[in-house]
Design a protein around this motif. Structure first.
Motif, mmCIF file in Angstrom:
data_model
loop_
_atom_site.group_PDB
_atom_site.id
_atom_site.type_symbol
_atom_site.label_atom_id
_atom_site.label_comp_id
_atom_site.label_asym_id
_atom_site.label_seq_id
_atom_site.Cartn_x
_atom_site.Cartn_y
_atom_site.Cartn_z
ATOM 1 N N GLU A 46 1.109 -1.213 0.042
ATOM 2 C CA GLU A 46 0.193 0.028 0.303
ATOM 3 C C GLU A 46 1.022 1.158 0.258
ATOM 4 O OE1 GLU A 46 -2.072 -0.617 3.698
ATOM 5 O OE2 GLU A 46 -3.574 -2.102 2.025
ATOM 6 N N GLY A 47 1.956 1.070 0.372
ATOM 7 C CA GLY A 47 3.000 2.305 0.832
ATOM 8 C C GLY A 47 3.169 2.766 -0.927
ATOM 9 N N LEU A 48 3.865 1.580 -1.097
ATOM 10 C CA LEU A 48 4.425 2.084 -2.707
ATOM 11 C C LEU A 48 3.779 2.458 -3.505
ATOM 12 C CD1 LEU A 48 6.157 -2.146 -3.292
ATOM 13 C CD2 LEU A 48 7.307 0.781 -2.115
ATOM 14 N N SER A 49 2.013 1.388 -3.218
ATOM 15 C CA SER A 49 1.318 2.115 -4.375
ATOM 16 C C SER A 49 0.913 3.357 -4.672
ATOM 17 C CB SER A 49 0.191 1.077 -3.956
ATOM 18 O OG SER A 49 0.197 0.306 -4.064
ATOM 19 N N GLU A 50 1.141 4.063 -2.943
ATOM 20 C CA GLU A 50 0.784 5.481 -2.576
ATOM 21 C C GLU A 50 1.554 6.575 -3.588
ATOM 22 O OE1 GLU A 50 1.103 6.248 1.230
ATOM 23 O OE2 GLU A 50 -0.687 5.056 1.899
ATOM 24 N N ARG A 51 3.003 5.661 -3.848
ATOM 25 C CA ARG A 51 3.493 7.036 -4.669
ATOM 26 C C ARG A 51 3.206 6.343 -6.366
ATOM 27 N NH1 ARG A 51 5.897 5.993 0.371
ATOM 28 N NH2 ARG A 51 6.963 7.150 1.783
ATOM 29 N N ASN A 52 3.079 5.033 -6.482
ATOM 30 C CA ASN A 52 2.541 4.111 -7.702
ATOM 31 C C ASN A 52 1.240 3.632 -7.912
ATOM 32 O OD1 ASN A 52 3.287 3.557 -10.764
ATOM 33 N ND2 ASN A 52 4.638 1.654 -9.711
ATOM 34 N N PRO A 53 0.287 4.322 -7.577
ATOM 35 C CA PRO A 53 -1.370 3.770 -8.144
ATOM 36 C C PRO A 53 -1.301 2.567 -9.550
ATOM 37 C CG PRO A 53 -0.687 6.272 -7.906
ATOM 38 C CD PRO A 53 0.807 5.827 -8.833
ATOM 39 N N GLY A 54 0.240 2.842 -10.201
ATOM 40 C CA GLY A 54 0.172 1.452 -10.834
ATOM 41 C C GLY A 54 0.827 0.420 -10.180
ATOM 42 N N LEU A 55 1.195 -0.418 -8.806
ATOM 43 C CA LEU A 55 1.390 -1.478 -8.904
ATOM 44 C C LEU A 55 0.464 -2.480 -8.508
ATOM 45 C CD1 LEU A 55 4.567 -2.097 -6.895
ATOM 46 C CD2 LEU A 55 2.901 -2.250 -5.337
ATOM 47 N N VAL A 56 1.158 -3.588 -8.688
ATOM 48 C CA VAL A 56 0.454 -4.625 -8.313
ATOM 49 C C VAL A 56 1.306 -5.665 -7.717
ATOM 50 C CG1 VAL A 56 -1.332 -4.452 -10.676
ATOM 51 C CG2 VAL A 56 1.450 -5.799 -10.740
ATOM 52 N N TYR A 57 0.254 -6.402 -6.854
ATOM 53 C CA TYR A 57 1.038 -7.104 -5.572
ATOM 54 C C TYR A 57 0.151 -8.402 -6.054
ATOM 55 C CZ TYR A 57 0.792 -8.098 -1.083
ATOM 56 O OH TYR A 57 0.792 -8.138 0.902
ATOM 57 N N ALA A 58 1.298 -9.254 -5.316
ATOM 58 C CA ALA A 58 0.785 -10.363 -5.136
ATOM 59 C C ALA A 58 1.345 -11.447 -3.541
ATOM 60 C CB ALA A 58 1.191 -11.712 -6.188
ATOM 61 N N ASN A 59 0.717 -11.703 -2.876
ATOM 62 C CA ASN A 59 1.763 -12.108 -1.475
ATOM 63 C C ASN A 59 1.169 -13.796 -1.359
ATOM 64 O OD1 ASN A 59 1.598 -13.718 0.822
ATOM 65 N ND2 ASN A 59 1.417 -11.278 1.788
ATOM 66 N N LEU A 60 2.166 -14.891 -1.877
ATOM 67 C CA LEU A 60 2.172 -16.240 -1.894
ATOM 68 C C LEU A 60 2.826 -16.976 -0.691
ATOM 69 C CD1 LEU A 60 4.619 -16.697 -5.102
ATOM 70 C CD2 LEU A 60 1.613 -16.144 -4.707
ATOM 71 N N ALA A 61 2.817 -16.060 0.317
ATOM 72 C CA ALA A 61 2.601 -17.076 1.919
ATOM 73 C C ALA A 61 2.000 -17.651 2.283
ATOM 74 C CB ALA A 61 3.610 -15.577 3.046
ATOM 75 N N VAL A 62 2.538 -18.503 2.888
ATOM 76 C CA VAL A 62 1.330 -19.797 3.419
ATOM 77 C C VAL A 62 2.294 -19.840 5.188
ATOM 78 C CG1 VAL A 62 -0.064 -22.363 3.812
ATOM 79 C CG2 VAL A 62 0.274 -20.359 1.402
ATOM 80 N N ARG A 63 1.152 -19.817 6.221
ATOM 81 C CA ARG A 63 1.730 -19.847 7.558
ATOM 82 C C ARG A 63 2.077 -21.192 7.570
ATOM 83 N NH1 ARG A 63 -4.499 -18.772 9.984
ATOM 84 N NH2 ARG A 63 -4.329 -18.182 8.013
ATOM 85 N N GLY A 64 2.605 -21.295 8.417
ATOM 86 C CA GLY A 64 3.682 -22.549 9.101
ATOM 87 C C GLY A 64 4.406 -23.562 7.853
ATOM 88 N N LYS A 65 5.656 -22.904 6.827
ATOM 89 C CA LYS A 65 5.478 -23.179 6.035
ATOM 90 C C LYS A 65 7.381 -23.393 6.880
ATOM 91 C CE LYS A 65 2.667 -24.951 3.510
ATOM 92 N NZ LYS A 65 2.744 -26.424 3.242
ATOM 93 N N ARG A 66 8.289 -24.103 6.559
ATOM 94 C CA ARG A 66 9.512 -23.734 6.691
ATOM 95 C C ARG A 66 10.109 -23.870 5.971
ATOM 96 N NH1 ARG A 66 10.951 -28.650 10.940
ATOM 97 N NH2 ARG A 66 9.765 -28.167 12.327
ATOM 98 N N THR A 67 11.649 -23.449 5.273
ATOM 99 C CA THR A 67 12.642 -22.577 4.059
ATOM 100 C C THR A 67 12.547 -23.770 3.297
ATOM 101 O OG1 THR A 67 13.554 -21.607 5.546
ATOM 102 C CG2 THR A 67 14.641 -21.550 3.954
ATOM 103 N N ARG A 68 12.590 -24.855 3.259
ATOM 104 C CA ARG A 68 12.866 -25.688 2.321
ATOM 105 C C ARG A 68 11.326 -25.685 1.436
ATOM 106 N NH1 ARG A 68 15.974 -30.427 1.339
ATOM 107 N NH2 ARG A 68 17.062 -28.626 2.398
ATOM 108 N N GLU A 69 10.167 -25.919 2.216
ATOM 109 C CA GLU A 69 8.970 -25.664 1.513
ATOM 110 C C GLU A 69 8.463 -24.755 0.650
ATOM 111 O OE1 GLU A 69 6.058 -28.695 4.581
ATOM 112 O OE2 GLU A 69 7.285 -26.478 5.605
ATOM 113 N N ILE A 70 8.853 -23.485 1.233
ATOM 114 C CA ILE A 70 8.373 -21.657 0.709
ATOM 115 C C ILE A 70 9.400 -22.315 -0.531
ATOM 116 C CG2 ILE A 70 9.305 -19.558 0.978
ATOM 117 C CD1 ILE A 70 8.944 -19.729 3.805
ATOM 118 N N PHE A 71 11.403 -22.547 -0.707
ATOM 119 C CA PHE A 71 11.432 -23.004 -1.223
ATOM 120 C C PHE A 71 10.754 -23.843 -2.604
ATOM 121 C CE2 PHE A 71 14.601 -24.765 -4.550
ATOM 122 C CZ PHE A 71 14.834 -23.607 -4.830
ATOM 123 N N GLU A 72 10.064 -24.429 -2.803
ATOM 124 C CA GLU A 72 9.453 -26.088 -3.157
ATOM 125 C C GLU A 72 8.470 -25.177 -3.767
ATOM 126 O OE1 GLU A 72 9.664 -29.093 -0.839
ATOM 127 O OE2 GLU A 72 12.054 -29.681 -1.129
#
Length: 284
Positions: A46-72
C-alpha cells in the motif's frame, strides 16, 4: 540496516511486487474489519502504491511453512509472475526445533535468492529480532546464528536487508501478539515502514521510535502470563508437531495473482466478522 546507496530503481519504478514466506508475511494477527488478513506485506505494498498507483501485488506466503517448503512451493509461482520486486522472509519456523541447523536453513534461503536473482529485479529481506520474554528466549541463540548466515548470503547476492536484530525496539513484547511469535498490528505497521525506509532515501523512519517505558510487572503476573502462554500456544504447537501437522495444512496463498495493492482481494471472507473472533479462530 543494509541499504542501497541510492533508490535501487526509484520507488515509483516498481510495477510488480511479490511477497513470499510464512505466517508473518501472510499477515497473521493483523486483521481488517471484515476479518481478512492484512499484515506488513500488504501495508508495504500500500505504501508503494501511494507513490505508484499502477503497482500490482501478489502474496504467496502460507503460514506454518519452513524454508525448504517455501522454496519448493512458492519460488516457481513467484518467477511466473515476473516481478521486479520480491520480499523473502523465512526461517523462524525452522528455528523452533532445538535441533535446527541455521547453516542448512540459510543454504535454502540462498537457493531462493539464487533462483530469484535477475537483472532489474530487487530482492529484500530481513534478519529477525531476538525474543526476550519467557521460554521464547531459548530460541534466541539459534536465531542469532541464522541472522549471521542471512547477512552473509544476502551480501553475496545483493539482497537488501532490514536488520531487525540490530533494533532493540523490534524485540519489545508490545509489538508482538499474545503468541509471542507473530507481530500485532502496530508491529506489522512498523515493519512495513522499515521496508519503505530500506528502499527510499530520506524516508520517514518513525518505525524505529521506541515505545514509552513499560511499567514493571510483578513476578506473579509474569508467571501467570507464562502459564497462560504455555497452555494456549506452546502445548497445541507441540501436539501438532508430534502429529506431523502444520497450521498451513490445506491452506493456499491469499493473493496468488496480481491485483491492485490498494484494493484488498475480494472473496477472502464470505461475510463481515469480528476481528477478535478471527484472531481466536487463527489460534486453533
Amino acid at each position: 540496516m543494509t541499504r542501497a546507496s541510492s533508490d535501487p530503481k526509484g520507488l515509483a519504478g516498481f510495477k510488480r511486487f511479490v511477497a513470499i514466506g510464512d505466517s508473518q508475511t501472510e499477515g497473521l494477527y493483523d486483521y481488517r474489519e471484515d476479518g481478512s488478513l492484512r499484515g506488513w506485506a500488504d501495508r508495504f505494498a500500500e505504501g508503494l502504491s501511494e507513490r505508484n498507483p499502477g503497482l500490482v501485488y501478489a502474496n504467496l506466503a502460507v503460514r506454518g511453512k519452513r524454508t525448504r517448503e517455501i522454496f519448493e512451493t512458492q519460488i516457481a509461482p513467484a518467477l511466473a509472475l515476473k516481478p521486479d520486486l520480491v520480499s523473502v522472509m523465512s526461517g523462524v519456523n525452522d528455528m523452533v526445533s532445538p535441533s535446527a541447523d541455521p547453516v542448512a536453513v540459510a543454504a535454502d534461503i540462498e537457493r531462493m535468492y539464487s533462483a530469484l536473482a535477475s537483472p532489474g529485479r530487487v530482492l529484500v529481506g530481513c534478519t529477525f529480532p531476538l525474543p526476550r520474554v519467557g521460554l521464547t528466549r531459548r530460541v534466541a541463540p539459534r536465531l542469532r546464528a541464522l541472522n549471521t548466515e542471512i547477512r552473509r548470503v544476502a551480501d553475496r547476492h545483493g539482497v537488501l536487508l532490514v536488520d531487525l536484530e540490530g533494533q532493540t525496539m523490534a524485540s519489545d513484547p508490545r509489538l508482538w501478539s499474545h503468541d509471542r511469535i507473530h507481530l500485532n498490528p502496530e508491529g506489522h505497521r512498523r515493519l512495513a515502514g522499515a521496508f519503505v525506509a530500506l528502499l527510499v532515501n530520506n524516508a520517514d523512519e518513525d518505525w524505529k521510535e521506541p515505545l514509552p517505558p513499560e511499567p514493571p510487572s510483578s513476578r506473579i503476573n509474569a508467571a501467570a502470563s507464562e502459564v497462560a502462554w504455555l497452555g494456549r500456544y506452546l502445548v497445541p504447537k507441540i501436539f501438532r508437531l508430534l502429529q506431523g501437522r502444520s497450521s498451513g495444512d490445506g491452506r493456499v496463498a491469499k493473493r496468488p495473482t496480481f491485483s491492485s495493492a490498494l484494493s484488498p482481494v475480494s472473496g477472502l471472507v464470505s461475510a463481515p466478522v469480528d476481528a477478535a473472533a478471527a484472531a481466536k479462530r487463527e489460534r486453533r
